[in-house]
Design a protein around this motif. Structure first.
Motif, mmCIF file in Angstrom:
data_model
loop_
_atom_site.group_PDB
_atom_site.id
_atom_site.type_symbol
_atom_site.label_atom_id
_atom_site.label_comp_id
_atom_site.label_asym_id
_atom_site.label_seq_id
_atom_site.Cartn_x
_atom_site.Cartn_y
_atom_site.Cartn_z
ATOM 1 N N ILE A 129 0.836 -1.207 0.000
ATOM 2 C CA ILE A 129 0.000 0.000 0.000
ATOM 3 C C ILE A 129 0.870 1.255 0.000
ATOM 4 O O ILE A 129 0.561 2.245 -0.676
ATOM 5 C CB ILE A 129 -0.946 -0.001 1.214
ATOM 6 C CG1 ILE A 129 -1.889 -1.211 1.149
ATOM 7 C CG2 ILE A 129 -1.734 1.294 1.288
ATOM 8 C CD1 ILE A 129 -2.763 -1.261 -0.076
ATOM 9 N N THR A 130 1.970 1.212 0.741
ATOM 10 C CA THR A 130 2.891 2.357 0.781
ATOM 11 C C THR A 130 3.440 2.641 -0.618
ATOM 12 O O THR A 130 3.503 3.796 -1.056
ATOM 13 C CB THR A 130 4.042 2.081 1.760
ATOM 14 O OG1 THR A 130 3.501 1.837 3.067
ATOM 15 C CG2 THR A 130 4.996 3.259 1.836
ATOM 16 N N LEU A 132 2.115 1.686 -3.558
ATOM 17 C CA LEU A 132 1.023 2.127 -4.423
ATOM 18 C C LEU A 132 0.703 3.606 -4.220
ATOM 19 O O LEU A 132 0.391 4.323 -5.175
ATOM 20 C CB LEU A 132 -0.229 1.290 -4.150
ATOM 21 C CG LEU A 132 -0.267 -0.107 -4.781
ATOM 22 C CD1 LEU A 132 -1.354 -0.949 -4.122
ATOM 23 C CD2 LEU A 132 -0.500 -0.015 -6.282
ATOM 24 N N SER A 133 0.788 4.063 -2.984
ATOM 25 C CA SER A 133 0.395 5.438 -2.662
ATOM 26 C C SER A 133 1.278 6.484 -3.336
ATOM 27 O O SER A 133 0.853 7.622 -3.533
ATOM 28 C CB SER A 133 0.398 5.647 -1.143
ATOM 29 O OG SER A 133 1.720 5.721 -0.626
ATOM 30 N N ILE A 134 2.504 6.105 -3.682
ATOM 31 C CA ILE A 134 3.408 7.075 -4.319
ATOM 32 C C ILE A 134 3.660 6.738 -5.789
ATOM 33 O O ILE A 134 4.468 7.398 -6.451
ATOM 34 C CB ILE A 134 4.759 7.161 -3.577
ATOM 35 C CG1 ILE A 134 5.473 5.795 -3.580
ATOM 36 C CG2 ILE A 134 4.568 7.669 -2.159
ATOM 37 C CD1 ILE A 134 6.913 5.865 -3.100
ATOM 38 N N SER A 135 2.967 5.720 -6.312
ATOM 39 C CA SER A 135 3.240 5.281 -7.683
ATOM 40 C C SER A 135 2.768 6.278 -8.736
ATOM 41 O O SER A 135 3.384 6.409 -9.800
ATOM 42 C CB SER A 135 2.583 3.924 -7.938
ATOM 43 O OG SER A 135 1.171 4.041 -7.949
ATOM 44 N N THR A 139 -5.183 3.591 -8.736
ATOM 45 C CA THR A 139 -5.252 2.658 -7.610
ATOM 46 C C THR A 139 -6.686 2.375 -7.168
ATOM 47 O O THR A 139 -6.902 1.829 -6.095
ATOM 48 C CB THR A 139 -4.446 3.205 -6.409
ATOM 49 O OG1 THR A 139 -4.915 4.525 -6.105
ATOM 50 C CG2 THR A 139 -2.962 3.241 -6.704
ATOM 51 N N ASP A 140 -7.654 2.760 -8.024
ATOM 52 C CA ASP A 140 -9.034 2.417 -7.681
ATOM 53 C C ASP A 140 -9.246 0.911 -7.773
ATOM 54 O O ASP A 140 -10.100 0.342 -7.094
ATOM 55 C CB ASP A 140 -10.020 3.147 -8.602
ATOM 56 C CG ASP A 140 -9.695 2.952 -10.084
ATOM 57 O OD1 ASP A 140 -8.497 2.832 -10.422
ATOM 58 O OD2 ASP A 140 -10.628 2.933 -10.886
ATOM 59 N N THR A 167 -3.681 -2.165 -12.279
ATOM 60 C CA THR A 167 -2.381 -1.889 -11.679
ATOM 61 C C THR A 167 -1.943 -3.106 -10.870
ATOM 62 O O THR A 167 -2.751 -3.726 -10.180
ATOM 63 C CB THR A 167 -2.451 -0.646 -10.771
ATOM 64 O OG1 THR A 167 -2.810 0.495 -11.576
ATOM 65 C CG2 THR A 167 -1.127 -0.372 -10.080
#
Length: 236
Positions: A129-130, A132-135, A139-140, A167
């Motif tokens: 999750i970390t 994904l949050s900055i990718s 991310t839906d 993704t």
């Protein structure tokens, strides 16, 4: 009178699933510290790793190891403690237990033995999750694939990536990350899909690589293969 009656009722046991930092030990919640401090026993993947965290926050509790090689006797012992009314905490070396982690099997077995067992999640860090949050990728919807197989099934793992339109995020070790990039190039047919690779998230040498597969292969060399990697592939 009411107070006396309440005191005579035996407290039901609880199993707390506590997320711990994935690198930076300051990434722990106040609630996690409170639960760890007030538990009867802590179940840890590696007791040495967990003791470092407990010492930082001056938490003095007994620790019992529980990991992927723990046998049925260890699980039976844990279940008996729960049946005896003990409040136990499960932690992994880093991140959220039971996610791509043997804690999932313990939770399943505990529920089979004690169907009304109260299992309490204490949320916190998670490497997938970390990352994904900055990718910067959508991310839906995303697919988490854990670690690729080491040998058997590895080629199938990477071939199947080509068919996933959402993704994608998966983990890889420093020993196999370069091989994973080769597998992606030869088997996954990524085309122009972008990739982000996160190395040593939240730690001193945290590094983020972004670009196409070809661009990232130029950046990632034998000299910077430290820690574990989170690989994120953009939506098709």
């Amino acid at each position: 009178m009411l107070s006396t009656r309440i005191q005579n009722v035996k407290t039901h046991s609880m199993l707390y699933i506590v997320a711990t930092p994935i690198g930076n030990l300051e990434d722990i919640t106040l609630r996690a510290i409170n639960v760890l401090s007030n538990s009867d026993l802590i179940l840890a993947e590696d007791t040495r790793v967990t003791r470092v965290l407990l010492e930082k926050y001056n938490i003095k509790k007994d620790i019992l190891s529980y990991h992927q090689h723990s046998g049925f006797n260890k699980i039976d012992r844990i279940i008996e403690l729960l049946k005896d009314g003990k409040n136990l905490v499960l932690v992994t070396d880093a991140g959220t237990p039971a996610i791509n982690d043997p804690g999932n099997y313990l939770v399943s077995e505990a529920l089979k033995a004690i169907p009304d067992l109260k299992i309490v999640p204490i949320p916190g860090p998670n490497a997938a999750i970390t990352a994904l949050s900055i990718s910067g990728f959508p991310t839906d919807e995303f697919v988490f694939l854990g670690f690729p197989p080491h040998k058997k099934g590895r080629q199938t793992f990477f071939k199947n990536i080509a068919e996933i339109e959402k993704t994608i995020v998966f983990y890889e070790s420093k020993h196999r990350i370069l091989k994973a990039l080769d597998n992606l190039e030869k088997l996954s047919r990524l085309g122009d899909r972008k990739i982000m690779i996160a190395r040593e998230l939240t730690k001193q040498f945290e590094t983020i690589y972004r670009g196409t597969l070809a661009e990232i292969k130029l950046k990632l060399t034998d000299k910077n293969l430290l820690g574990e990697f989170a690989v994120v592939i953009s939506r098709k």
